[in-house]
Design an enzyme around this catalytic site. Structure first.
Site, PDB file in Angstrom:
ATOM      1  N   ASP A 417      38.544  42.824  39.647  1.00 52.82           N
ATOM      2  CA  ASP A 417      37.432  41.708  38.867  1.00 52.82           C
ATOM      3  C   ASP A 417      37.134  41.598  41.141  1.00 52.82           C
ATOM      4  OD1 ASP A 417      35.969  40.045  39.318  1.00 52.82           O
ATOM      5  OD2 ASP A 417      37.050  38.409  40.182  1.00 52.82           O
ATOM      6  N   GLU A 420      32.568  45.380  42.784  1.00 51.96           N
ATOM      7  CA  GLU A 420      31.441  46.174  43.311  1.00 51.96           C
ATOM      8  C   GLU A 420      31.132  47.523  44.203  1.00 51.96           C
ATOM      9  OE1 GLU A 420      31.190  43.038  40.081  1.00 51.96           O
ATOM     10  OE2 GLU A 420      31.468  43.073  42.663  1.00 51.96           O
ATOM     11  N   ASP A 498      29.558  36.679  35.162  1.00 46.57           N
ATOM     12  CA  ASP A 498      29.307  35.466  35.410  1.00 46.57           C
ATOM     13  C   ASP A 498      28.381  34.879  34.709  1.00 46.57           C
ATOM     14  OD1 ASP A 498      32.056  35.860  36.491  1.00 46.57           O
ATOM     15  OD2 ASP A 498      31.190  36.004  38.663  1.00 46.57           O
TER      16      ASP A 498
END
Length: 892
Positions: A417, A420, A498
């Protein structure tokens, strides 16, 4: 809620090294008088974006380890910036296989292009083939101020798809996106950059043929499909364009693409079951309670997930000594009950001497650096963090060894997670683009972060995947990654980030899963029920009904929301969830076979309905149905029953069927005439299955009285299938007179056929079917009743279906759901307009703003969010937006 906006225009600096061009901050305040508390934030922000193209860029030297480096990118940008504007047709050469072409602006541009990170082997992209054929469509280019603008015009009536992980509509004409991996909490249909980057367009021509277009660049890339039948791509020069086709069908293009970027990894069979997740299950006891409840209630589930709170102070590769004191014992208990355990690992490593991961990484010199050669430190969950530079082989090996040791705790899968990479307290929500990666030569060597940003998540997933293989060579790794790039499917599954608990996001989730599949990533799914906010019972039940048919099936929800397990919304919703997941588990033999074909042949798993007939324009915008091979899933994504979008069936025979489980909140299933699909018993977890279990075949004859199908079987894990240790069975059925004969046409693999019963369901229409039993491997025959008898069967089944739907226990309609811990949520975002500005907000305590749009220009700012405790996460600015400053106050 009232809104006041104060706006002033400002010129952006042309010397900014960031294309976001962020300047100093203005003030922002948020107050909520009705709740008797107030947030006063002394940090505001000012948005000032660079002009459409940078005017100039100085040559940048990087001081690292007492040496001076000049990145290839800096040299190239200097050359590009001093070039006069050039334009024309791109030059081409055939590569890879027939129908695939590489286009460059010139021979010099071809030589200047960076190595490919989308192709597993960059040499394949760079090696021309001796094929004397010319492409059907030749793109044009223009070099302008360091940017390469590529345009490709296609026939009027062309439809566009792909572009990776994107929100909004399925057919992409009129849309523009930017490939820049972004932590995009609460994104909306107009958000232009999400968590992954796929600079790829699938164009379906008016005649049903298809063309694929890949911009093979890792840099920030604009894909503009605003004009009908025209593709426009803008990114820093120089980069090649790779085209695939035109080929006879979209599937043929996706197969060709897989020959370039690789196929999806072969998932372990258990990973195709249902996954239950939450941020966070706070203790071992709570995890075991969740697992026990699934078994007690007879709701199928294979995996429980551990979010970040299992760690000791958010330090990766550690366990909280009080709440997760014995992970091995926890996992052993889960395994005894048929569950796997997946654990999160983030890239941010706490900057703390004495923490073994930080110490070993510092010793190995694996951190991303600033321009001055010192490790970059940015805030994430643990506080100040350093970040592994996965562009280096030594870093990937270091990480893989950590993963290998981590697996010894009984870890079955890993969740990457925040990769990015996301960085808190940063206007761009990531690290500075000037940061330095000392990449491997085959990746492009030493470059700044703007070059490697979009592939960071993929390289982390690759390192995690390789570490899991080191730990257990005969087990298939399962990695889930949030960030990715085209080619990530070689190492990891993904999800759509999300999302929000509302009907808009339920509807979008279908198109988002399909777009990822049309961009080479077939193993994806949304957070069922929505991550942020509280689902209503109807919303959750409907989402589970559709989500249970997606390739990756996981429920996940945010902290401080109400419980979102299948039993959390009342008995009626619980029953819908049970039916939906039992249906999925019956179909796992079919879904697993689709993934074997995807892995070995590059065929897609879930596709838009128009794949059944690409020539039919009426199917190209269908967003409430999709295909799993020849299985058509027609879902309802509208909040009010009876207001559903009409289902458009493709031409030909499509026969409805169910498992006597039809319900108004479950999708309707159809099988295409001419096909056979395998189904199994409704197990509670994949591990319950046995090769000798009864096998069922659902069969639908075509207009010529024929049908065919296939099932793949192996151990469900490991790599024995690469050594021939599997059984691939092709079944055929044919009607002669009134006699239908089913038999095996061919087999592959060294496995012996299990001794088992074969149950054949011949679909007649209207849900009616004929049943026959036999032994698998033997010829089975069915006698077709007379037309009158068939008609009577169909009428009786349609009446039974109607009664079953009318008598189903409907999920009660609840207009509002209260959250926990004082959090109040709305069902849908609210739009607030003030002058030229439109804000989309979710009006609950915490003040979450999804987007802000300047109406005259279409400029969009991504969401920002303010937590209850006063923490502020800044938003990013859309690349090439008009420069301006702003300050605002929101008062409830």
């Amino acid at each position: 809620m009232s809104l006041s906006l104060s706006l002033s225009l400002t010129e952006s600096s042309s010397s900014s090294s960031s294309l976001f061009g962020i300047a100093s901050k203005s003030s922002r305040k948020l107050s909520r008088s009705r709740r008797s508390f107030k947030h006063s934030l002394d940090r505001g922000f000012l948005f000032a974006c660079a002009p459409p193209f940078p005017i100039s860029r100085s040559k940048r030297c990087i001081n690292s380890c007492s040496k001076r480096f000049v990145p290839k990118m800096a040299e190239r940008d200097q050359m590009s910036a001093t070039k006069e504007s050039t334009s024309g047709n791109m030059i081409f050469e055939p590569i890879l296989e027939e129908g695939v072409f590489r286009f460059d602006c010139s021979g010099d541009d071809r030589n200047m292009a960076f190595p490919s990170l989308s192709f597993p082997d960059s040499k394949v992209r760079d090696t021309p083939l001796m094929i004397h054929k010319e492409p059907h469509f030749i793109p044009t280019f223009e070099h302008l101020h360091g940017q390469q603008v590529v345009t490709m015009k296609l026939p009027i009536g062309t439809s566009f798809y792909g572009t990776g992980e994107v929100s909004g509509q399925l057919e992409r004409t009129g849309k523009r996106i930017f490939t820049w991996n972004t932590d995009a909490w609460g994104y909306g249909p107009g958000t232009t950059s999400l968590y992954q980057s796929h600079p790829w367009v699938l164009a379906v021509l008016p005649n049903g043929e298809a063309l694929g277009v890949l911009a093979d660049t890792t840099r920030r890339c604009e894909i503009d499909l605003c004009e009908e039948s025209k593709i426009k791509i803008v990114a820093p020069a120089s980069y090649p364009i790779i085209t695939f086709g035109p080929l006879p069908s979209p599937t043929a293009v996706l197969v060709s693409l897989s020959h370039a970027i690789g196929t999806v990894f072969m998932p372990p069979k258990w990973s195709l079951g249902y996954h239950q997740c939450r941020w966070s299950y706070e203790s071992e006891e709570r995890v075991l309670e969740i697992a026990e409840t699934f078994r007690k209630k007879g709701i199928p589930c294979d995996v429980i997930w551990m979010d970040i709170d299992y760690m000791d102070g958010f330090r990766c590769f550690t366990f909280d000594k009080d709440r997760f004191s014995n992970p091995k014992a926890l996992v052993n208990e889960l395994h005894l009950n048929g569950f796997k355990a997946i654990w999160m690992l983030d890239p941010g490593i706490k900057h703390e001497e004495g923490y073994f991961v930080y110490d070993s990484g510092s010793k190995e010199d694996v951190w991303i650096q600033k321009v001055d050669g010192k490790p970059f430190v940015g805030d994430v969950w643990p506080g100040p963090c350093v970040f592994p530079d996965f562009t280096q082989q030594k870093t990937r090996s270091w990480w893989a060894e950590l993963v290998k040791d981590f697996i010894s705790n009984g870890v079955d899968g890993i969740w990457n997670d925040m990769n990015e990479p996301a960085v808190f307290k940063s206007v761009t929500k990531t690290m500075p683009e000037s940061n330095i990666h000392r990449g491997d030569a085959e990746f492009g060597g030493l470059q700044n972060h703007s070059h490697y940003h979009n592939v960071y998540g993929m390289l982390m997933a690759r390192s995690t995947y390789e570490g899991m293989k080191l730990a257990a060579k005969e087990k298939r790794p399962f990695v889930l990654t949030r960030a990715g790039f085209i080619g990530s499917q070689r190492y990891a599954a993904t999800w759509t980030g999300d999302n929000l608990s509302n009907w808009e996001h339920l509807h979008m989730s279908l198109s988002m899963v399909l777009q990822l599949g049309l961009s080479g990533q077939p193993l994806s799914g949304p957070d069922i029920g929505g991550f942020a906010g509280n689902a209503t019972p109807t919303l959750f039940g409907r989402w589970m009904g559709m989500g249970a048919m997606f390739p990756f099936c996981r429920g996940h929800s945010e902290q401080s929301t109400s419980d979102h397990e299948p039993w959390s919304f009342g008995d009626e919703c619980e029953e819908v969830c049970r039916l939906a997941l039992l249906r999925r588990y019956r179909l796992i033999p079919h879904i697993y076979t689709l993934f074997y074909m995807a892995h070995t042949k590059g065929t897609p798993v879930a596709t838009p309905t128009f794949f059944a007939d690409p020539k039919d324009p009426s199917l190209r915008r269908a967003e409430n149905s999709f295909l799993l091979g020849p299985l058509l899933v027609c879902a309802s994504t509208m909040p009010v029953r009876g207001s559903e979008l009409p289902h458009v069936l493709p031409k030909g025979l499509w026969l409805r069927f169910d498992f006597e489980d039809s319900h108004p909140d479950l999708p309707t299933l159809y099988l295409q005439g001419g096909f056979i699909i395998p189904v199994g018993p409704p197990f509670q977890h994949v591990g319950e299955a046995n090769p000798t279990d009864d096998l069922s075949l659902i069969l639908a004859l075509d207009e010529n009285g024929k049908a065919e199908g296939v099932i793949f079987e192996d151990d469900g894990d490991g790599y024995g299938f690469n050594r021939g240790e599997y059984l691939l069975t092709y079944y055929v059925a044919e009607l002669h007179g009134s006699l239908i004969t089913l038999k095996i046409s061919k087999t592959e693999g060294s496995w012996s056929r299990p001794k088992r019963k074969l149950h054949v369901h011949l679909l007649l229409g209207g849900g009616a079917k004929l049943d026959a039993w036999g032994n698998d491997g033997e010829v089975i025959q069915l006698t077709l009743p007379s037309k009158l008898e068939v008609s009577n069967l169909i009428s009786a089944c349609e009446e039974q279906y109607k009664i079953r739907i009318e008598n189903a226990k409907q999920i009660p309609e609840l207009e509002e759901v209260s959250g926990q811990k004082g959090v109040e949520l709305s069902k849908t975002p609210v739009e607030l307009k003030s002058g030229d500005w439109l804000l989309k907000v979710v009006p609950w305590i915490g003040g979450r703003m999804i987007s802000m749009t300047h109406l005259p220009t279409g400029t969009q700012w991504l969401h920002s969010r303010v937590e209850v405790d006063g923490y502020e996460e800044y938003s990013g600015v859309e690349y090439r937006s008009a420069g301006c400053t702003e300050e605002y106050t929101v008062v409830e």
